[in-house]
Design an enzyme around this catalytic site. Structure first.
Site, mmCIF file in Angstrom:
data_model
loop_
_atom_site.group_PDB
_atom_site.id
_atom_site.type_symbol
_atom_site.label_atom_id
_atom_site.label_comp_id
_atom_site.label_asym_id
_atom_site.label_seq_id
_atom_site.Cartn_x
_atom_site.Cartn_y
_atom_site.Cartn_z
ATOM 1 N N LYS A 11 61.916 -46.790 -25.619
ATOM 2 C CA LYS A 11 60.856 -47.520 -24.891
ATOM 3 C C LYS A 11 59.501 -46.876 -25.180
ATOM 4 O O LYS A 11 59.414 -45.718 -25.593
ATOM 5 C CB LYS A 11 61.116 -47.517 -23.379
ATOM 6 C CG LYS A 11 61.111 -46.123 -22.693
ATOM 7 C CD LYS A 11 59.756 -45.618 -22.240
ATOM 8 C CE LYS A 11 59.826 -44.227 -21.628
ATOM 9 N NZ LYS A 11 58.642 -43.432 -21.645
ATOM 10 N N ASP A 146 64.546 -42.702 -15.382
ATOM 11 C CA ASP A 146 64.322 -43.812 -16.324
ATOM 12 C C ASP A 146 65.619 -44.545 -16.695
ATOM 13 O O ASP A 146 65.579 -45.550 -17.421
ATOM 14 C CB ASP A 146 63.683 -43.291 -17.626
ATOM 15 C CG ASP A 146 62.184 -43.063 -17.471
ATOM 16 O OD1 ASP A 146 61.609 -43.532 -16.467
ATOM 17 O OD2 ASP A 146 61.598 -42.411 -18.360
HETATM 18 P P1 ATP Z 1 61.298 -39.312 -21.478
HETATM 19 O O1 ATP Z 1 60.458 -40.312 -22.183
HETATM 20 O O2 ATP Z 1 62.368 -39.930 -20.586
HETATM 21 O O3 ATP Z 1 60.545 -38.201 -20.840
HETATM 22 P P2 ATP Z 1 61.761 -37.963 -23.913
HETATM 23 O O4 ATP Z 1 61.762 -39.013 -24.975
HETATM 24 O O5 ATP Z 1 60.484 -37.220 -23.726
HETATM 25 O O6 ATP Z 1 62.222 -38.613 -22.571
HETATM 26 P P3 ATP Z 1 64.372 -37.055 -24.665
HETATM 27 O O7 ATP Z 1 64.434 -37.407 -26.109
HETATM 28 O O8 ATP Z 1 65.143 -37.898 -23.717
HETATM 29 O O9 ATP Z 1 62.860 -36.921 -24.193
HETATM 30 O O10 ATP Z 1 64.831 -35.535 -24.576
HETATM 31 C C1 ATP Z 1 64.403 -34.600 -23.646
HETATM 32 C C2 ATP Z 1 65.419 -33.455 -23.666
HETATM 33 O O11 ATP Z 1 66.654 -33.921 -23.128
HETATM 34 C C3 ATP Z 1 65.756 -32.991 -25.076
HETATM 35 O O12 ATP Z 1 64.948 -31.938 -25.450
HETATM 36 C C4 ATP Z 1 67.233 -32.641 -25.013
HETATM 37 O O13 ATP Z 1 67.429 -31.256 -24.870
HETATM 38 C C5 ATP Z 1 67.771 -33.305 -23.756
HETATM 39 N N1 ATP Z 1 68.803 -34.342 -24.040
HETATM 40 C C6 ATP Z 1 69.977 -34.430 -23.435
HETATM 41 N N2 ATP Z 1 70.692 -35.461 -23.894
HETATM 42 C C7 ATP Z 1 69.957 -36.069 -24.819
HETATM 43 C C8 ATP Z 1 70.164 -37.199 -25.666
HETATM 44 N N3 ATP Z 1 71.304 -37.902 -25.634
HETATM 45 N N4 ATP Z 1 69.169 -37.542 -26.492
HETATM 46 C C9 ATP Z 1 68.015 -36.833 -26.511
HETATM 47 N N5 ATP Z 1 67.777 -35.750 -25.763
HETATM 48 C C10 ATP Z 1 68.728 -35.356 -24.916
#
Ligand code: ATP
Length: 297
Positions: A11, A146
């Site tokens: 997203k 989320d």
């Molecule tokens: P948001 O936009 O919800 O803040 P994000 O895109 O910033 O999320 P994610 O890619 O969801 O961040 O990852 C944040 C942390 O979550 C990662 O650094 C990782 O250690 C952990 N994590 C746990 N499971 C997953 C997964 N399936 N995919 C990605 N990261 C994951």
């Protein structure tokens, strides 16, 4: 044996406002969420649970060399979602889940939450659980704020801590240039460094919801805004550079998504978005760069 495959879409936030901080420490938000055409692929297969094989087995294929290696245990939101579903529904069988990771990690694109959402849909089908979308969203919020939105997907106004969702029409067709600089940003760090009560400017989220209902792309792009830029962009000036570069190359507007560092630009023409892609790549401002579109469920 039956195998189920699901795409887990990323997203962006067309608008992100923080209204304040609740006594329990959570931030109250008001966001316009939008699914985009970048996705992970998850497959689900039943397996026999035995004393020496765990109930939930996860394997991960990550294309990005040198990036963060995702955990395959409770540290992964996939594992947590599967464990919660199987415990709540008393499932005694095992499951094997494979993840092909394409969404940039720690990017502000809800990669982990969307994978967890795919687990809800996948296990619902694999084990014939007959959970309604509402059942899945109620359980999903225990994994992350989320996750309910990711279970639903599409375009939505998200309020509360992210659990109060109102579906909105998909924006008019446009092209997106999405670029993630080679830095990882912790969502926790950004929220901890945001002083919500001292914000002097707030994006017009209600106005954007109206523009979506009216199908006005110009009404949407002129209201794009994200209060978290005040924290992340200050620390990482590359975010500001990316936005300027995209706008200099024909983007109607450009913004940071979520807590960053991913930046997206919206373009009327695919050709222009592709020129923006070439410019961003040439300057070396970002490692992961995509040209894609809005996605509706
Ligand atoms: P948001 O936009 O919800 O803040 P994000 O895109 O910033 O999320 P994610 O890619 O969801 O961040 O990852 C944040 C942390 O979550 C990662 O650094 C990782 O250690 C952990 N994590 C746990 N499971 C997953 C997964 N399936 N995919 C990605 N990261 C994951």
């Amino acid at each position: 044996m039956e195998q189920i495959t699901r795409k887990a879409y990323a997203k962006i936030n067309l608008g992100l406002d923080v209204i304040g901080r609740r006594p329990d420490g959570y931030h109250e938000v008001k966001m316009i969420m939008q699914t985009v055409g970048i996705y992970d692929v998850l497959t689900f297969q039943k397996r026999k649970a035995t004393a020496n094989s765990p109930c939930i087995q996860i394997s991960i294929e990550q294309a990005e060399p040198g990036g963060e290696i995702l955990p395959r245990d409770q540290g992964n939101l996939i594992y947590r979602a599967a464990a919660l579903i199987m415990e709540t529904r008393g499932i005694k069988e095992g499951v094997e889940i494979t993840l092909q990771k394409k969404i940039p990690i720690a990017a502000g694109m809800a990669g982990g939450s969307t994978d967890a959402a795919a687990v809800f849909h996948g296990l619902n089908e694999l084990f014939g659980l007959s959970m309604s979308p509402e059942d899945m969203k109620r359980l999903g919020v225990q994994i992350g704020a989320d996750v309910p939105y990711c279970i639903m997907g599409g375009t939505a106004l998200s309020e509360g801590i992210g659990e109060r969702l109102t579906p909105l029409p998909t924006p008019p067709a446009a092209y997106l240039l999405i670029a993630k600089p080679d830095i990882s940003v912790s969502t926790k760090y950004v929220y901890e460094n945001l002083h919500a009560d001292t914000l002097t400017w707030h994006p017009d989220i209600e106005g954007m919801a109206e523009a979506l209902k009216a199908g006005s792309l110009s009404g949407i792009v002129e209201r794009m805004g994200n209060v978290l830029e005040s924290v992340t962009e200050k620390k990482y000036p590359v975010i500001g550079q990316l936005k300027e570069e995209m706008k200099a190359h024909g983007a109607l507007n450009a913004l940071m998504s979520g807590s960053g560092p991913t930046v997206f630009g919206i373009y009327r023409e695919k050709k222009t978005a592709e020129k923006g892609y070439a410019a961003v790549r040439k300057l070396g401002l970002a490692k992961d760069i995509f040209v894609t579109e809005f996605v509706s469920p």
